[in-house]
Enzyme design. Structure first.
Site, PDB file in Angstrom:
ATOM      1  N   ASP A   5       2.992  -2.147  -9.133  1.00 16.86           N
ATOM      2  CA  ASP A   5       2.727  -0.784  -8.659  1.00 16.86           C
ATOM      3  C   ASP A   5       2.349   0.054  -9.874  1.00 16.86           C
ATOM      4  O   ASP A   5       2.741  -0.252 -11.006  1.00 16.86           O
ATOM      5  CB  ASP A   5       3.996  -0.207  -8.005  1.00 16.86           C
ATOM      6  N   VAL A  29      -4.489  -0.371  -9.517  1.00 14.04           N
ATOM      7  CA  VAL A  29      -5.272  -1.355  -8.755  1.00 14.04           C
ATOM      8  C   VAL A  29      -6.783  -1.131  -8.813  1.00 14.04           C
ATOM      9  O   VAL A  29      -7.547  -2.045  -8.515  1.00 14.04           O
ATOM     10  CB  VAL A  29      -4.829  -1.440  -7.267  1.00 14.04           C
ATOM     11  N   ASN A  55      -1.437  -3.999  -1.076  1.00 10.03           N
ATOM     12  CA  ASN A  55      -0.725  -2.979  -0.283  1.00 10.03           C
ATOM     13  C   ASN A  55      -0.930  -1.558  -0.794  1.00 10.03           C
ATOM     14  O   ASN A  55      -0.797  -0.617  -0.015  1.00 10.03           O
ATOM     15  CB  ASN A  55       0.772  -3.325  -0.308  1.00 10.03           C
ATOM     16  N   TYR A 120      -9.875   8.156   4.621  1.00  8.26           N
ATOM     17  CA  TYR A 120      -8.848   7.114   4.754  1.00  8.26           C
ATOM     18  C   TYR A 120      -9.291   6.058   5.768  1.00  8.26           C
ATOM     19  O   TYR A 120      -9.192   4.852   5.519  1.00  8.26           O
ATOM     20  CB  TYR A 120      -7.532   7.767   5.185  1.00  8.26           C
ATOM     21  N   LYS A 124      -9.965   2.102   5.128  1.00 10.93           N
ATOM     22  CA  LYS A 124      -9.199   1.078   5.847  1.00 10.93           C
ATOM     23  C   LYS A 124     -10.117   0.218   6.722  1.00 10.93           C
ATOM     24  O   LYS A 124      -9.875  -0.972   6.899  1.00 10.93           O
ATOM     25  CB  LYS A 124      -8.090   1.737   6.667  1.00 10.93           C
ATOM     26  N   THR A 155       8.062   5.355   5.854  1.00  6.81           N
ATOM     27  CA  THR A 155       8.070   5.054   4.414  1.00  6.81           C
ATOM     28  C   THR A 155       8.128   6.378   3.651  1.00  6.81           C
ATOM     29  O   THR A 155       7.967   7.450   4.250  1.00  6.81           O
ATOM     30  CB  THR A 155       6.783   4.314   3.979  1.00  6.81           C
TER      31      THR A 155
HETATM   32  N1  NAD Z   1       3.210   4.697   6.210  1.00  7.34           N
HETATM   33  C1  NAD Z   1       2.307   4.580   7.170  1.00  7.34           C
HETATM   34  O1  NAD Z   1       2.415   5.197   8.246  1.00  7.34           O
HETATM   35  C2  NAD Z   1       1.141   3.651   7.007  1.00  7.34           C
HETATM   36  C3  NAD Z   1       0.354   3.353   8.124  1.00  7.34           C
HETATM   37  C4  NAD Z   1      -0.723   2.482   8.002  1.00  7.34           C
HETATM   38  C5  NAD Z   1      -1.007   1.910   6.772  1.00  7.34           C
HETATM   39  N2  NAD Z   1      -0.232   2.214   5.698  1.00  7.34           N
HETATM   40  C6  NAD Z   1      -0.592   1.592   4.426  1.00  7.34           C
HETATM   41  O2  NAD Z   1       0.513   0.906   3.902  1.00  7.34           O
HETATM   42  C7  NAD Z   1       0.397   0.840   2.481  1.00  7.34           C
HETATM   43  C8  NAD Z   1       1.702   1.289   1.860  1.00  7.34           C
HETATM   44  O3  NAD Z   1       1.911   2.649   2.220  1.00  7.34           O
HETATM   45  P1  NAD Z   1       3.345   3.344   2.264  1.00  7.34           P
HETATM   46  O4  NAD Z   1       3.454   4.043   3.569  1.00  7.34           O
HETATM   47  O5  NAD Z   1       4.409   2.391   1.826  1.00  7.34           O
HETATM   48  O6  NAD Z   1       3.079   4.474   1.184  1.00  7.34           O
HETATM   49  P2  NAD Z   1       3.871   4.864  -0.148  1.00  7.34           P
HETATM   50  O7  NAD Z   1       3.190   6.058  -0.710  1.00  7.34           O
HETATM   51  O8  NAD Z   1       5.314   4.955   0.179  1.00  7.34           O
HETATM   52  O9  NAD Z   1       3.594   3.607  -1.058  1.00  7.34           O
HETATM   53  C9  NAD Z   1       2.314   3.369  -1.623  1.00  7.34           C
HETATM   54  C10 NAD Z   1       2.517   2.717  -2.970  1.00  7.34           C
HETATM   55  O10 NAD Z   1       1.232   2.502  -3.559  1.00  7.34           O
HETATM   56  C11 NAD Z   1       1.350   2.820  -4.932  1.00  7.34           C
HETATM   57  N3  NAD Z   1       0.043   3.179  -5.474  1.00  7.34           N
HETATM   58  C12 NAD Z   1      -0.698   4.280  -5.182  1.00  7.34           C
HETATM   59  N4  NAD Z   1      -1.817   4.298  -5.915  1.00  7.34           N
HETATM   60  C13 NAD Z   1      -1.802   3.187  -6.685  1.00  7.34           C
HETATM   61  C14 NAD Z   1      -2.699   2.637  -7.653  1.00  7.34           C
HETATM   62  N5  NAD Z   1      -3.830   3.283  -7.964  1.00  7.34           N
HETATM   63  N6  NAD Z   1      -2.379   1.469  -8.251  1.00  7.34           N
HETATM   64  C15 NAD Z   1      -1.223   0.838  -7.941  1.00  7.34           C
HETATM   65  N7  NAD Z   1      -0.319   1.303  -7.037  1.00  7.34           N
HETATM   66  C16 NAD Z   1      -0.618   2.460  -6.413  1.00  7.34           C
HETATM   67  C17 NAD Z   1       2.311   4.002  -4.963  1.00  7.34           C
HETATM   68  O11 NAD Z   1       2.869   4.193  -6.256  1.00  7.34           O
HETATM   69  C18 NAD Z   1       3.332   3.597  -3.917  1.00  7.34           C
HETATM   70  O12 NAD Z   1       4.389   2.843  -4.463  1.00  7.34           O
HETATM   71  C19 NAD Z   1      -0.807   1.722   2.131  1.00  7.34           C
HETATM   72  O13 NAD Z   1      -1.945   0.920   1.928  1.00  7.34           O
HETATM   73  C20 NAD Z   1      -0.984   2.579   3.360  1.00  7.34           C
HETATM   74  O14 NAD Z   1      -2.308   3.040   3.525  1.00  7.34           O
HETATM   75  C21 NAD Z   1       0.828   3.065   5.775  1.00  7.34           C
END
Ligand code: NAD
Length: 219
Positions: A5, A29, A55, A120, A124, A155
């Site tokens: 991360d 990333v 992720n 977004y 996606k 989350t």
């Molecule tokens: N929470 C939701 O409702 C939801 C729904 C659909 C998809 N998602 C997807 O799930 C994944 C995780 O999301 P989440 O809800 O756990 O969010 P979150 O913000 O809690 O976690 C995202 C993580 O990505 C890391 N991150 C961000 N930019 C980064 C970079 N440039 N390089 C490396 N790491 C980086 C952050 O530090 C964080 O730990 C994401 O891809 C998000 O789009 C989430």
């Protein structure tokens, strides 16, 4: 297992919890050199690679005209290019390790229109299309590639969004209501899907979008 991360402390906390200390790695990333170094570290420490989960993701709430160009670029860099780079470097190592799988985290926003999530959704949707294209390219090499499309998951991301609103509980209630099962998806439910996709039982799941959304897209 390596937990990677851009937030090094957060990665270390999760790694300590699930794998033990020393299994975290700081990575941005969107930077090719950093993604290559991540994959190389895993390959050297474990003498190969079995599973790559892409992720990392960020969001911005805006319609198309409202979206800043800088936000568009940032979302594409982190969400879509980050996933591309993860696949670009992991796939050859997975193949050379005798086979393995890639699990990309897309979203229901790739499948249905979600209000005020223009950039977004585009990112996606790109992840979903890239997943399918790469799945076809690499299945004969023993690399299975799939994605997960979560609904709204409980989350820190969702907590950050709702905390910033005038009535956080009303916002959470609205999020629960748009999912027919009446609650947010849990992070554990997404992890369970990832574990399944990584298992031998998922051997015939190739280029799929596994929807975990409490029925949101079934409406
Ligand atoms: N929470 C939701 O409702 C939801 C729904 C659909 C998809 N998602 C997807 O799930 C994944 C995780 O999301 P989440 O809800 O756990 O969010 P979150 O913000 O809690 O976690 C995202 C993580 O990505 C890391 N991150 C961000 N930019 C980064 C970079 N440039 N390089 C490396 N790491 C980086 C952050 O530090 C964080 O730990 C994401 O891809 C998000 O789009 C989430």
């Amino acid at each position: 297992m390596l937990v990677a991360d851009v937030d090094e402390a957060a990665a270390a906390r999760v790694a300590d919890e699930i794998a033990g200390s020393g299994f975290s790695h700081r990575v941005e990333v969107s930077l090719a050199a950093e993604m290559l170094a991540l994959v190389e570290r895993a390959e050297v420490e474990w003498d190969g690679l079995d599973v790559m989960v892409n992720n990392a993701g960020v969001g911005v709430a805006a319609t198309t005209p409202e979206t800043d160009e800088a936000d568009w670029d940032r979302l594409m860099d982190i969400n879509l290019k980050g996933t591309f780079l993860g696949m670009k470097y992991a796939i050859p190592v997975l193949r050379d390790s005798g086979g393995g799988c890639v699990i990309n985290i897309s979203s229901v926003a790739a499948i249905v229109g979600v209000a005020e999530r223009a950039a977004y959704s585009a990112a996606k949707g790109g992840i979903l299309a890239l997943t399918r294209a790469a799945a076809i390219d690499h299945i004969a090499e023993g690399v299975r590639i799939n994605c997960i499309c979560p609904g709204t998951v409980d989350t820190p991301w969702v907590r950050r969004i709702t905390e910033g609103l005038p009535d956080p509980e009303a916002a959470r209630a609205a999020m629960r209501a748009r999912q027919p099962h009446g609650r947010l998806v849990s992070a554990e439910e997404i992890a369970a899907m990832a574990a399944y996709l990584a298992s031998d039982e998922a051997g015939s799941i190739v280029g799929a979008a596994m929807i975990v959304d409490g029925g949101l897209t079934a409406r």
